[in-house]
Design a protein around this motif. Structure first.
Motif, short mmCIF file in Angstrom:
data_model
loop_
_atom_site.label_atom_id
_atom_site.label_comp_id
_atom_site.label_asym_id
_atom_site.label_seq_id
_atom_site.Cartn_x
_atom_site.Cartn_y
_atom_site.Cartn_z
N VAL A 31 0.86 -1.20 0.00
CA VAL A 31 0.00 0.00 0.00
C VAL A 31 0.89 1.24 0.00
CG1 VAL A 31 -1.70 1.34 1.31
CG2 VAL A 31 -1.92 -1.15 1.13
N HIS A 32 0.74 2.06 -1.04
CA HIS A 32 1.56 3.26 -1.19
C HIS A 32 0.75 4.54 -1.05
CE1 HIS A 32 4.82 0.65 -2.33
NE2 HIS A 32 4.00 0.06 -3.19
N ALA A 33 -0.52 4.42 -0.65
CA ALA A 33 -1.36 5.60 -0.42
C ALA A 33 -0.83 6.35 0.79
CB ALA A 33 -2.81 5.17 -0.19
N LEU A 34 -0.65 7.64 0.62
CA LEU A 34 -0.12 8.47 1.70
C LEU A 34 -1.21 8.82 2.70
CD1 LEU A 34 2.01 10.93 -0.45
CD2 LEU A 34 2.85 9.01 0.92
N ASP A 35 -0.82 8.94 3.97
CA ASP A 35 -1.76 9.45 4.96
C ASP A 35 -1.79 10.97 4.86
OD1 ASP A 35 0.57 10.37 6.23
OD2 ASP A 35 0.47 8.90 7.84
N ILE A 36 -2.61 11.60 5.68
CA ILE A 36 -2.79 13.05 5.59
C ILE A 36 -1.47 13.79 5.81
CG2 ILE A 36 -3.89 15.05 6.68
CD1 ILE A 36 -6.41 13.26 6.93
N GLU A 37 -0.68 13.36 6.79
CA GLU A 37 0.60 14.03 7.03
C GLU A 37 1.53 13.87 5.85
OE1 GLU A 37 1.26 16.30 9.35
OE2 GLU A 37 -0.84 15.94 9.82
N GLY A 38 1.53 12.71 5.22
CA GLY A 38 2.34 12.49 4.04
C GLY A 38 1.95 13.38 2.89
N LEU A 39 0.65 13.69 2.80
CA LEU A 39 0.15 14.56 1.73
C LEU A 39 0.43 16.05 1.99
CD1 LEU A 39 -3.18 12.72 1.03
CD2 LEU A 39 -1.27 12.97 -0.59
N ARG A 40 0.83 16.37 3.20
CA ARG A 40 1.13 17.77 3.55
C ARG A 40 2.58 18.16 3.27
NH1 ARG A 40 -2.48 17.44 8.78
NH2 ARG A 40 -4.37 18.42 7.97
N LYS A 41 3.34 17.30 2.67
CA LYS A 41 4.75 17.59 2.38
C LYS A 41 4.83 18.71 1.34
CE LYS A 41 6.51 13.75 4.35
NZ LYS A 41 7.14 13.45 5.40
N PRO A 42 5.90 19.52 1.39
CA PRO A 42 6.00 20.67 0.48
C PRO A 42 6.07 20.30 -1.00
CG PRO A 42 7.96 20.48 1.88
CD PRO A 42 6.99 19.46 2.36
N GLU A 43 6.53 19.10 -1.31
CA GLU A 43 6.63 18.70 -2.72
C GLU A 43 5.31 18.19 -3.30
OE1 GLU A 43 8.07 15.08 -0.30
OE2 GLU A 43 8.24 17.24 -0.14
N ILE A 44 4.24 18.22 -2.49
CA ILE A 44 2.93 17.72 -2.91
C ILE A 44 1.92 18.85 -2.96
CG2 ILE A 44 1.01 16.19 -2.31
CD1 ILE A 44 3.06 14.26 -1.13
N THR A 45 1.18 18.91 -4.07
CA THR A 45 0.02 19.80 -4.19
C THR A 45 -1.21 18.90 -4.20
OG1 THR A 45 1.31 21.35 -5.51
CG2 THR A 45 -1.09 21.60 -5.56
N PHE A 46 -2.17 19.23 -3.37
CA PHE A 46 -3.36 18.39 -3.21
C PHE A 46 -4.59 19.20 -3.62
CE2 PHE A 46 -6.89 16.53 -0.95
CZ PHE A 46 -6.67 15.18 -1.10
N TRP A 47 -5.47 18.55 -4.41
CA TRP A 47 -6.70 19.20 -4.86
C TRP A 47 -7.91 18.38 -4.44
CZ3 TRP A 47 -2.57 18.66 -8.34
CH2 TRP A 47 -1.98 19.85 -8.76
N SER A 48 -9.01 19.07 -4.22
CA SER A 48 -10.30 18.42 -4.01
C SER A 48 -11.27 18.95 -5.07
CB SER A 48 -10.83 18.67 -2.60
OG SER A 48 -10.86 20.05 -2.30
N VAL A 49 -12.26 18.12 -5.39
CA VAL A 49 -13.25 18.45 -6.42
C VAL A 49 -14.60 18.58 -5.73
CG1 VAL A 49 -14.27 17.74 -8.61
CG2 VAL A 49 -11.92 17.06 -8.07
N TRP A 50 -15.28 19.68 -5.99
CA TRP A 50 -16.55 19.99 -5.33
C TRP A 50 -17.62 20.34 -6.35
CZ3 TRP A 50 -16.72 19.81 0.03
CH2 TRP A 50 -15.50 19.69 0.68
N GLU A 51 -18.87 20.11 -5.95
CA GLU A 51 -20.01 20.57 -6.73
C GLU A 51 -21.17 20.80 -5.76
OE1 GLU A 51 -21.23 19.41 -11.04
OE2 GLU A 51 -22.11 17.92 -9.66
N ASP A 52 -21.71 22.00 -5.80
CA ASP A 52 -22.83 22.37 -4.92
C ASP A 52 -22.53 22.05 -3.46
OD1 ASP A 52 -24.33 23.24 -7.15
OD2 ASP A 52 -25.06 21.21 -7.51
N GLY A 53 -21.31 22.34 -3.02
CA GLY A 53 -20.93 22.14 -1.62
C GLY A 53 -20.65 20.71 -1.24
#
Length: 151
Positions: free
Chosen positions: A33-55
């Motif tokens: 399993v290579h999925a990063l946890d939240i802290e792993g995703l907060r590293k400076p070399e990572i940009t994280f996006w979320s997709v939203w529609e109508d909240g």
């Protein structure tokens, strides 16, 4: 659909990422399993996006810089209620465009080899990703598939 840079503070995104990791552990042994946890995703070399529609949160994904010319797609996930609505394709287009804008010449990813990951592999193939060997710190693993795209 609206794609936003996400600081990983919201409850909805944290729950989606927990679901993502639970699903990875359901289909793969822990060492694969290579999925990063939240802290792993907060590293400076990572940009994280979320997709939203109508909240409502539809999905997420990230881009990790490996070096000045090569980046990796991480944590692509569509919320279960929004599968097969084009969320992943919309976000993948955004990530590829951002990678080009940053001047990367190669974009790679790791995903699972099991049947549960077939829709993801098909999506990446539709966008021009080809199968390749391990990259960065990955090693050969029967539970992993590696894909790459010159951009």
């Amino acid at each position: 659909m609206e794609i936003k840079t996400d600081d990983l503070q919201g409850t909805e995104i944290q729950e989606l990422l927990l679901e993502h990791r639970r699903n990875m552990f359901l289909h793969s042994p822990p060492e694969s399993v290579h999925a990063l946890d939240i802290e792993g995703l907060r590293k400076p070399e990572i940009t994280f996006w979320s997709v939203w529609e109508d909240g409502e949160l539809l999905g997420c994904g990230a881009l990790k810089e490996l070096d000045a010319r090569h980046a990796e797609i991480k944590s692509m996930r569509t919320a279960s209620a929004h599968l097969r609505k084009g969320v992943a394709a919309t976000l993948l287009k955004h990530i590829i465009e951002e990678a080009r804008r940053r001047g990367y010449s190669r974009l790679s990813l790791e995903t699972g080899s099991m049947e549960a990951f077939e829709p993801a592999r098909q999506l990446y193939a539709r966008f021009g990703f080809n199968y390749c060997g391990p990259f960065a710190d990955y090693v050969e693993d029967p539970y992993s598939v590696f894909m790459t795209k010159e951009i």
